[in-house]
Write an enzyme that holds these catalytic residues in place. Structure first.
Site, PDB file in Angstrom:
ATOM      1  N   SER A  75       0.825  -1.205   0.000  1.00 37.06           N
ATOM      2  CA  SER A  75       0.000   0.000   0.000  1.00 37.06           C
ATOM      3  C   SER A  75       0.862   1.259   0.000  1.00 37.06           C
ATOM      4  O   SER A  75       2.013   1.258   0.442  1.00 37.06           O
ATOM      5  CB  SER A  75      -0.916   0.014   1.233  1.00 37.06           C
ATOM      6  OG  SER A  75      -1.678  -1.164   1.301  1.00 37.06           O
TER       7      SER A  75
HETATM    8  N1  SAH Z   1      -1.062  -4.953   3.989  1.00 45.78           N
HETATM    9  C1  SAH Z   1      -0.371  -5.241   2.742  1.00 45.78           C
HETATM   10  C2  SAH Z   1      -1.221  -4.870   1.538  1.00 45.78           C
HETATM   11  C3  SAH Z   1      -1.140  -5.955   0.518  1.00 45.78           C
HETATM   12  S1  SAH Z   1      -2.368  -5.916  -0.749  1.00 45.78           S
HETATM   13  C4  SAH Z   1       1.006  -4.562   2.708  1.00 45.78           C
HETATM   14  O1  SAH Z   1       1.299  -3.748   3.578  1.00 45.78           O
HETATM   15  O2  SAH Z   1       1.787  -4.880   1.825  1.00 45.78           O
HETATM   16  C5  SAH Z   1      -3.669  -6.868  -0.006  1.00 45.78           C
HETATM   17  C6  SAH Z   1      -3.363  -8.306   0.304  1.00 45.78           C
HETATM   18  O3  SAH Z   1      -4.610  -8.895   0.712  1.00 45.78           O
HETATM   19  C7  SAH Z   1      -2.863  -9.148  -0.862  1.00 45.78           C
HETATM   20  O4  SAH Z   1      -1.655  -9.749  -0.491  1.00 45.78           O
HETATM   21  C8  SAH Z   1      -3.952 -10.208  -1.052  1.00 45.78           C
HETATM   22  O5  SAH Z   1      -3.458 -11.475  -1.410  1.00 45.78           O
HETATM   23  C9  SAH Z   1      -4.588 -10.248   0.311  1.00 45.78           C
HETATM   24  N2  SAH Z   1      -5.957 -10.768   0.375  1.00 45.78           N
HETATM   25  C10 SAH Z   1      -7.001 -10.532  -0.467  1.00 45.78           C
HETATM   26  N3  SAH Z   1      -8.089 -11.204  -0.063  1.00 45.78           N
HETATM   27  C11 SAH Z   1      -7.736 -11.880   1.070  1.00 45.78           C
HETATM   28  C12 SAH Z   1      -8.411 -12.766   1.956  1.00 45.78           C
HETATM   29  N4  SAH Z   1      -9.699 -13.128   1.790  1.00 45.78           N
HETATM   30  N5  SAH Z   1      -7.723 -13.262   3.010  1.00 45.78           N
HETATM   31  C13 SAH Z   1      -6.418 -12.948   3.217  1.00 45.78           C
HETATM   32  N6  SAH Z   1      -5.730 -12.132   2.420  1.00 45.78           N
HETATM   33  C14 SAH Z   1      -6.370 -11.589   1.354  1.00 45.78           C
END
Ligand code: SAH
Length: 226
Positions: A75
């Site tokens: 993010s």
């Molecule tokens: N907090 C992260 C943001 C990553 S983007 C950071 O700081 O880098 C969002 C993430 O949510 C992705 O890795 C995606 O695989 C995950 N995601 C999406 N749906 C999900 C679910 N149902 N359960 C767990 N993770 C999920």
């Protein structure tokens, strides 16, 4: 300042360039309206380049989302700061659940602010890399698991705060059920083209109040494990 859990190794950058770049990023976040000094200090001190591929290291301290593989992104720092601030504004939550570990950066920021973080990721390879980073940085007040985060982490519930870093068209009921009365949940909600960052606060009576914190753009919250 409460940085009780961020070990020295997480604070070290790669020479002056990184520290200068992080100082500039911190200044930018303040300009853009982040007011919580605890959040600013954690972002100023945490090496974001650890959380992205080496090829992108030169862009690590830009205020922008960056690709982390598997179609996912780390993010934008402003959003990480905004969500962290919204989560701790009315008191430091004791135990926080994050849905969507991704690179692990948001989880590491939270681990420096609160006593205990739980984070769930559905893509195994991303979780494996994030865990390696947590280990290398010596972060110990964080537990992670490979699962569908829509289900939360029932064995560890209830949580004082829950943060979703992927956007669904609604907030999964199972997550609301794992929030403690008095707790706070921060999540992007909406379609891929139109999302709003929401903060829900649960009163001691179990009723929710909802605030809109601004338009955002997150990857989708998916079901099942990847
Ligand atoms: N907090 C992260 C943001 C990553 S983007 C950071 O700081 O880098 C969002 C993430 O949510 C992705 O890795 C995606 O695989 C995950 N995601 C999406 N749906 C999900 C679910 N149902 N359960 C767990 N993770 C999920």
């Amino acid at each position: 300042m409460n940085m009780h859990s961020l070990p020295p190794s997480a604070l070290r950058g790669e020479g002056m360039t990184s520290q200068r770049a992080r100082d500039r990023l911190a200044a930018k976040l303040m300009e853009e309206g982040i007011t919580d000094k605890r959040v600013i200090e954690v972002i100023r001190n945490l090496a974001r380049h650890h959380f992205i591929d080496q090829a992108l290291h030169s862009r690590a301290y830009e205020n922008t989302a960056l690709p982390i593989g598997h179609g996912q992104t780390i993010s934008q720092p402003y959003i990480v700061a905004r969500m962290s601030q919204a989560l701790i504004e009315h008191g430091i939550p004791d135990r926080v659940l994050e849905v969507g570990t991704g690179s692990g950066y948001q989880a590491a920021v939270l681990a420096a602010l609160v006593p205990q973080v739980y984070t769930v990721e559905r893509i195994e390879e991303l979780l494996r890399q994030a865990r390696r980073r947590f280990r290398q940085l010596g972060i110990t007040n964080l537990r992670s698991k490979h699962d569908d985060g829509k289900l939360g982490w029932p064995e560890e519930a209830p949580f004082d705060a829950i943060i979703l870093t992927a956007a669904g068209d609604s907030i999964p009921l199972q997550l609301l059920n794992q929030l403690r009365p008095g707790g706070v949940l921060v999540a992007p909600v909406g379609s891929p083209s139109q999302q709003m960052l929401l903060r829900l606060r649960m009163g001691e009576d179990g009723d929710f109040t909802q605030e809109e914190l601004g338009s955002v753009s997150f990857v989708p919250l998916l079901g099942g494990i990847g």
